[in-house]
Design a protein around this motif. Structure first.
Motif, PDB file in Angstrom:
ATOM      1  N   UNK A  62       0.837  -1.216   0.000  1.00 26.76           N
ATOM      2  CA  UNK A  62       0.000   0.000   0.000  1.00 26.76           C
ATOM      3  C   UNK A  62       0.864   1.255   0.000  1.00 26.76           C
ATOM      4  N   UNK A  63       1.951   1.232   0.782  1.00 20.28           N
ATOM      5  CA  UNK A  63       2.848   2.388   0.830  1.00 20.28           C
ATOM      6  C   UNK A  63       3.490   2.643  -0.532  1.00 20.28           C
ATOM      7  N   UNK A  64       3.944   1.581  -1.193  1.00 19.85           N
ATOM      8  CA  UNK A  64       4.537   1.748  -2.516  1.00 19.85           C
ATOM      9  C   UNK A  64       3.522   2.251  -3.528  1.00 19.85           C
ATOM     10  N   UNK A  65       2.284   1.735  -3.451  1.00 22.83           N
ATOM     11  CA  UNK A  65       1.244   2.201  -4.362  1.00 22.83           C
ATOM     12  C   UNK A  65       0.930   3.679  -4.130  1.00 22.83           C
ATOM     13  N   UNK A  66       0.885   4.100  -2.885  1.00 25.49           N
ATOM     14  CA  UNK A  66       0.618   5.508  -2.583  1.00 25.49           C
ATOM     15  C   UNK A  66       1.775   6.398  -3.046  1.00 25.49           C
ATOM     16  N   UNK A  67       3.007   5.923  -2.891  1.00 24.75           N
ATOM     17  CA  UNK A  67       4.156   6.679  -3.387  1.00 24.75           C
ATOM     18  C   UNK A  67       4.098   6.829  -4.902  1.00 24.75           C
ATOM     19  N   UNK A  68       3.719   5.751  -5.588  1.00 26.23           N
ATOM     20  CA  UNK A  68       3.572   5.832  -7.035  1.00 26.23           C
ATOM     21  C   UNK A  68       2.475   6.810  -7.434  1.00 26.23           C
ATOM     22  N   UNK A  69       1.385   6.818  -6.683  1.00 25.33           N
ATOM     23  CA  UNK A  69       0.299   7.772  -6.955  1.00 25.33           C
ATOM     24  C   UNK A  69       0.762   9.211  -6.775  1.00 25.33           C
TER      25      UNK A  69
END
Length: 408
Positions: free
Chosen positions: A85-92
């Motif tokens: 989730x953290x990586x996905x939010x960083x990508x967003x």
């Protein structure tokens, strides 16, 4: 003739008892023992997550006996999910912060796809690739400069005239008894003088700086799109080959055929839309000269640019020109409204179907919904790329998704 007895002996035969069997003569000999059937060794089944071609890891024993593998505890699963989730939010966040640049890249890609047929046509005529790209880019730059030259002087002139007429407009307002009564009743003069302080001046200066920032930002974005378009045109074939090389070999041929068809449809749509826009601008220029509208070339550029927007662009350009006509005088405004009403009917039912019939075939409802969604997501840019995007999705749906559903 006397026979030799066994005493004489035969040198080729050994002496002593013979090997003649003593059992009954009719007893058959025992069959030879058969070997047991060989059982094939079991085929090893690799454990999930282990590469069968990779040799098994054998512990050396130097650091002791390895223990049992760790179990998938709830803590490990939760930690892995939280990390995802953290990586996905960083990508967003990265995509959101780079959204402006990504929009410029998308615009440049669509322009390169639309201009590539012109480069291919020049290559067929024997022009080298570099010269063909340079010629197409120079043509685009000249058209862009022509549009700027046509639009900027009228805006500057009209703004200057409006500023010069402000004192006379204020004098006319002061001569009006009703306006004077309102001014005295609400102390408008004192309020205006009180508002003219340092804070107001700072806001005005900020507005000027904001306007300058808007102008320079627009120039920067335009130059960025132009440079990216030239690069994409120069390396168009290499970029396409690289994109197809990322696809597995078993599916590469089919993906290449579908991808080339999508690129052809997008390019045909861009060429057709530009042709219709140029035609609309040219007819508007001739009409403006006939009826005597001010700044006919600027109005023609406005109509050509707005005509690129599907579904609503032509109506927007017609409203702008009609307002200019009504500002001149009533008969000119009526003539503009009638002219654009007739021309839009001809464009919608004669010109547009004939130009776009061989390039893209998109349902009218799908085109309207795509244009509205494009405007909501990316503004004018979304409206411009809506129709070719729908055409590409329609091709993928017809050639990939629906046949797969039928086989399932």
């Amino acid at each position: 003739m006397p026979q030799r007895g066994p005493s004489a002996g035969d040198p080729d035969k050994p002496e002593g008892p013979t090997d003649k069997p003593t059992g009954p003569p009719d007893t058959p000999a025992d069959p030879p023992p058969t070997a047991p059937a060989e059982v094939p060794p079991p085929v090893p089944v690799p454990a999930p997550g282990i590469d069968p071609d990779e040799p098994p890891a054998v512990p050396s024993g130097k650091f002791g006996t390895p223990g049992r593998p760790l179990r998938r505890s709830s803590f490990l699963i939760g930690f892995t999910g939280a990390l995802g989730v953290l990586l996905a939010y960083t990508l967003y966040l990265g995509i959101r912060n780079a959204g402006g640049i990504l929009v410029l890249v998308v615009i440049a890609l669509f322009l390169a796809v639309g201009l590539n047929p012109a480069v291919v046509r020049l290559r067929r005529w024997g022009v080298p690739h570099g010269l063909a790209v340079a010629f197409v880019a120079l043509t685009v730059v000249l058209l862009l400069c022509g549009g700027v030259v046509a639009l900027v002087p009228p805006i500057v002139t009209q703004s200057g005239q409006f500023i010069d007429q402000i004192p006379s407009l204020l004098d006319e307002l002061r001569r009006n008894p009703t306006v004077n009564d309102l001014v005295e009743r609400y102390d408008v003069v004192e309020r205006v003088q009180g508002a003219a302080n340092a804070e107001t001046v700072g806001r005005a200066l900020g507005g000027v700086l904001g306007g300058a920032q808007l102008i320079f930002g627009t120039v920067f974005r335009t130059l960025t799109v132009l440079v990216l378009t030239i690069y994409f045109l120069a390396y168009f074939n290499k970029l396409r080959a690289l994109g197809y090389a990322l696809v597995p070999r078993s599916r590469r041929e089919r993906v290449q055929l579908i991808g080339d068809e999508i690129l052809a449809k997008v390019g045909a749509y861009m060429v057709g839309a530009l042709s219709i826009a140029v035609l609309a601008g040219a007819i508007t220029f001739v009409f403006a000269l006939i009826v005597g509208l001010p700044y006919p070339f600027a109005l023609a550029v406005v109509v050509a640019v707005t005509d690129l927007i599907p579904q609503i662009g032509a109506t927007l350009g017609a409203v702008i020109v009609s307002l200019v006509g009504f500002a001149a005088d009533l008969p000119t405004g009526i003539a503009c409204a009638v002219f654009f009403l007739v021309y839009q009917q001809a464009e919608n039912y004669l010109i547009y179907p004939k130009v776009m019939r061989r390039s893209v075939e998109v349902n009218e409802v799908a085109a309207l919904l795509a244009a509205l969604l494009g405007v909501a997501l990316l503004g004018v840019v979304g409206a411009l790329i809506a129709i070719p995007t729908v055409a590409a999705l329609q091709l993928i749906l017809r050639e990939v998704v629906l046949p797969r559903q039928e086989r399932g």
